[in-house]
Design a protein around this motif. Structure first.
Motif, PDB file in Angstrom:
ATOM      1  N   UNK A 292      46.454  44.608  48.298  1.00 44.73           N
ATOM      2  CA  UNK A 292      45.631  43.451  48.627  1.00 44.73           C
ATOM      3  C   UNK A 292      44.304  43.482  47.858  1.00 44.73           C
ATOM      4  N   UNK A 293      43.702  44.651  47.737  1.00 50.04           N
ATOM      5  CA  UNK A 293      42.446  44.791  46.989  1.00 50.04           C
ATOM      6  C   UNK A 293      42.656  44.478  45.516  1.00 50.04           C
ATOM      7  N   UNK A 294      43.760  44.921  44.963  1.00 52.34           N
ATOM      8  CA  UNK A 294      44.072  44.653  43.568  1.00 52.34           C
ATOM      9  C   UNK A 294      44.264  43.157  43.323  1.00 52.34           C
ATOM     10  N   UNK A 295      44.968  42.502  44.225  1.00 51.58           N
ATOM     11  CA  UNK A 295      45.179  41.059  44.107  1.00 51.58           C
ATOM     12  C   UNK A 295      43.841  40.325  44.170  1.00 51.58           C
ATOM     13  N   UNK A 296      42.971  40.736  45.085  1.00 54.28           N
ATOM     14  CA  UNK A 296      41.655  40.089  45.211  1.00 54.28           C
ATOM     15  C   UNK A 296      40.848  40.283  43.926  1.00 54.28           C
ATOM     16  N   UNK A 297      40.874  41.496  43.399  1.00 54.80           N
ATOM     17  CA  UNK A 297      40.131  41.800  42.175  1.00 54.80           C
ATOM     18  C   UNK A 297      40.600  40.907  41.022  1.00 54.80           C
ATOM     19  N   UNK A 298      41.904  40.741  40.897  1.00 53.33           N
ATOM     20  CA  UNK A 298      42.443  39.890  39.830  1.00 53.33           C
ATOM     21  C   UNK A 298      42.081  38.425  40.055  1.00 53.33           C
ATOM     22  N   UNK A 299      42.132  37.972  41.299  1.00 54.60           N
ATOM     23  CA  UNK A 299      41.780  36.587  41.612  1.00 54.60           C
ATOM     24  C   UNK A 299      40.312  36.305  41.285  1.00 54.60           C
ATOM     25  N   UNK A 300      39.442  37.235  41.632  1.00 49.43           N
ATOM     26  CA  UNK A 300      38.018  37.069  41.335  1.00 49.43           C
ATOM     27  C   UNK A 300      37.793  37.040  39.822  1.00 49.43           C
ATOM     28  N   UNK A 301      38.449  37.920  39.107  1.00 49.19           N
ATOM     29  CA  UNK A 301      38.323  37.960  37.662  1.00 49.19           C
ATOM     30  C   UNK A 301      38.760  36.634  37.045  1.00 49.19           C
ATOM     31  N   UNK A 302      39.888  36.113  37.518  1.00 50.53           N
ATOM     32  CA  UNK A 302      40.383  34.839  36.995  1.00 50.53           C
ATOM     33  C   UNK A 302      39.441  33.702  37.374  1.00 50.53           C
ATOM     34  N   UNK A 303      38.952  33.700  38.603  1.00 47.69           N
ATOM     35  CA  UNK A 303      38.013  32.664  39.038  1.00 47.69           C
ATOM     36  C   UNK A 303      36.739  32.680  38.215  1.00 47.69           C
ATOM     37  N   UNK A 304      36.230  33.865  37.912  1.00 49.39           N
ATOM     38  CA  UNK A 304      35.027  33.981  37.086  1.00 49.39           C
ATOM     39  C   UNK A 304      35.293  33.459  35.676  1.00 49.39           C
ATOM     40  N   UNK A 305      36.446  33.789  35.146  1.00 50.32           N
ATOM     41  CA  UNK A 305      36.810  33.351  33.794  1.00 50.32           C
ATOM     42  C   UNK A 305      36.940  31.824  33.735  1.00 50.32           C
ATOM     43  N   UNK A 306      37.590  31.236  34.729  1.00 48.39           N
ATOM     44  CA  UNK A 306      37.847  29.803  34.727  1.00 48.39           C
ATOM     45  C   UNK A 306      36.611  28.969  35.025  1.00 48.39           C
TER      46      UNK A 306
END
Length: 43
Positions: free
Chosen positions: A4-18
């Motif tokens: 779950x932490x890994x998924x959140x980290x990836x989602x935040x990274x993608x959100x920041x990028x977008x």
């Protein structure tokens, strides 16, 4: 790191990028059980 932490980290990274924003929390503010509860989400 849990799944779950890994998924959140990836989602935040993608959100920041977008969006170009750096305002996302480091950890998910909701518990996994809350998110999986169908009554948690609006209709």
């Amino acid at each position: 790191m849990e799944w779950f932490d890994l998924v959140w980290e990836k989602a935040v990274s993608q959100g920041m990028h977008e969006t170009g924003l750096d305002v996302f929390p480091d950890t998910c503010p909701w518990q996994f059980e809350q998110i999986m509860n169908l009554e948690f989400w609006p209709q």
